[in-house]
Design a protein around this motif. Sequence first.
Motif, PDB file in Angstrom:
ATOM      1  N   VAL A   1       0.764  -1.267  -0.464  1.00 32.88           N
ATOM      2  CA  VAL A   1       0.018  -0.635  -0.691  1.00 32.88           C
ATOM      3  C   VAL A   1       1.114   1.280   0.136  1.00 32.88           C
ATOM      4  O   VAL A   1       0.412   2.600  -0.370  1.00 32.88           O
ATOM      5  CB  VAL A   1      -1.118   0.091   1.147  1.00 32.88           C
ATOM      6  N   GLY A   2       1.977   1.301   0.501  1.00 40.33           N
ATOM      7  CA  GLY A   2       2.418   2.272   0.853  1.00 40.33           C
ATOM      8  C   GLY A   2       3.414   2.606  -0.688  1.00 40.33           C
ATOM      9  O   GLY A   2       3.275   4.074  -0.973  1.00 40.33           O
ATOM     10  N   SER A   3       4.086   1.535  -1.557  1.00 41.04           N
ATOM     11  CA  SER A   3       4.918   2.117  -2.415  1.00 41.04           C
ATOM     12  C   SER A   3       3.626   1.694  -3.771  1.00 41.04           C
ATOM     13  O   SER A   3       3.509   3.231  -4.333  1.00 41.04           O
ATOM     14  CB  SER A   3       4.801   0.246  -2.956  1.00 41.04           C
ATOM     15  N   ALA A   4       2.097   1.716  -3.607  1.00 37.69           N
ATOM     16  CA  ALA A   4       0.743   1.925  -3.923  1.00 37.69           C
ATOM     17  C   ALA A   4       0.740   3.826  -4.201  1.00 37.69           C
ATOM     18  O   ALA A   4       0.827   4.579  -5.079  1.00 37.69           O
ATOM     19  CB  ALA A   4      -0.269   1.203  -4.305  1.00 37.69           C
ATOM     20  N   VAL A   5       0.996   3.945  -2.829  1.00 37.57           N
ATOM     21  CA  VAL A   5       0.858   5.355  -2.292  1.00 37.57           C
ATOM     22  C   VAL A   5       1.619   5.891  -3.202  1.00 37.57           C
ATOM     23  O   VAL A   5       1.618   6.941  -4.004  1.00 37.57           O
ATOM     24  CB  VAL A   5       0.260   5.874  -0.858  1.00 37.57           C
ATOM     25  N   ASP A   6       3.333   6.284  -2.404  1.00 34.88           N
ATOM     26  CA  ASP A   6       4.137   6.686  -2.603  1.00 34.88           C
ATOM     27  C   ASP A   6       4.539   6.838  -4.563  1.00 34.88           C
ATOM     28  O   ASP A   6       5.009   8.053  -4.654  1.00 34.88           O
ATOM     29  CB  ASP A   6       5.490   6.526  -2.251  1.00 34.88           C
ATOM     30  N   ASP A   7       4.405   6.162  -4.904  1.00 35.02           N
ATOM     31  CA  ASP A   7       4.621   5.239  -6.313  1.00 35.02           C
ATOM     32  C   ASP A   7       3.982   5.653  -7.508  1.00 35.02           C
ATOM     33  O   ASP A   7       4.759   5.400  -8.504  1.00 35.02           O
ATOM     34  CB  ASP A   7       5.813   4.578  -6.597  1.00 35.02           C
ATOM     35  N   VAL A   8       2.742   5.434  -7.213  1.00 31.42           N
ATOM     36  CA  VAL A   8       1.642   5.792  -8.411  1.00 31.42           C
ATOM     37  C   VAL A   8       0.589   7.315  -7.604  1.00 31.42           C
ATOM     38  O   VAL A   8       0.597   7.908  -8.950  1.00 31.42           O
ATOM     39  CB  VAL A   8       0.670   4.977  -8.240  1.00 31.42           C
ATOM     40  N   ILE A   9       0.240   6.769  -6.837  1.00 28.72           N
ATOM     41  CA  ILE A   9      -0.834   7.675  -5.997  1.00 28.72           C
ATOM     42  C   ILE A   9      -0.347   9.099  -5.878  1.00 28.72           C
ATOM     43  O   ILE A   9      -0.643  10.383  -6.741  1.00 28.72           O
ATOM     44  CB  ILE A   9      -1.892   7.775  -4.973  1.00 28.72           C
ATOM     45  N   MET A  10       0.936   9.526  -4.974  1.00 30.07           N
ATOM     46  CA  MET A  10       1.580  10.701  -4.628  1.00 30.07           C
ATOM     47  C   MET A  10       1.474  11.797  -6.156  1.00 30.07           C
ATOM     48  O   MET A  10       1.116  13.191  -5.964  1.00 30.07           O
ATOM     49  CB  MET A  10       1.990  10.875  -3.730  1.00 30.07           C
ATOM     50  N   PRO A  11       2.426  10.994  -7.032  1.00 33.49           N
ATOM     51  CA  PRO A  11       2.538  11.878  -8.440  1.00 33.49           C
ATOM     52  C   PRO A  11       1.350  12.204  -9.240  1.00 33.49           C
ATOM     53  O   PRO A  11       1.688  12.979  -9.575  1.00 33.49           O
ATOM     54  CB  PRO A  11       2.920  10.724  -9.412  1.00 33.49           C
ATOM     55  N   ILE A  12       0.730  10.836  -8.390  1.00 33.76           N
ATOM     56  CA  ILE A  12      -0.940  12.496  -9.719  1.00 33.76           C
ATOM     57  C   ILE A  12      -1.531  13.041  -8.740  1.00 33.76           C
ATOM     58  O   ILE A  12      -1.873  14.307  -8.991  1.00 33.76           O
ATOM     59  CB  ILE A  12      -2.032  10.876 -10.123  1.00 33.76           C
TER      60      ILE A  12
END
Length: 138
Positions: free
Chosen positions: A33-44
């Motif tokens: 989940v942390g990777s999904a947030v940091d690497d995918v969602i936060m750039p968006i």
Amino acid sequence: MGFFSDFKASLMKGDVLSLATAVVIGGAFGKIVGSAVDDVIMPIVGLLTGGIDFTQKFVTLDGNSYASLDAAKAAGAAVITYGNLVQAVINFVIISLFVFIVLRAAEKAKKKEVVVVAAPAGPTQEELLTQIRDLLKK
């Protein structure tokens, strides 16, 4: 029983093993989940907010102005990094949404348990005899 045998018996209970398994899986899930947030969602989110890096937002308490958070910390200034709070709130909301979606999908993937409705039990032998007796009395 000795201390170590009691300790071993308590560790081998199903609840402790289930909890240990849940902690390990929870830690691994947290990394995903942390990777999904940091690497995918936060750039968006960064793209939608115009590239704002909330972690660099701060207020100095000494009244001076600094070019960056690193410069303020290097100068030894007391700072309130309100951007970290904003970032943590955004992360929390995104992670909560992500976990909700995963749990909802897991619930839907579960097989629905078939509820077996028991057939209504007929009258007992004593109830039948009581009914017959009452009919004979009439």
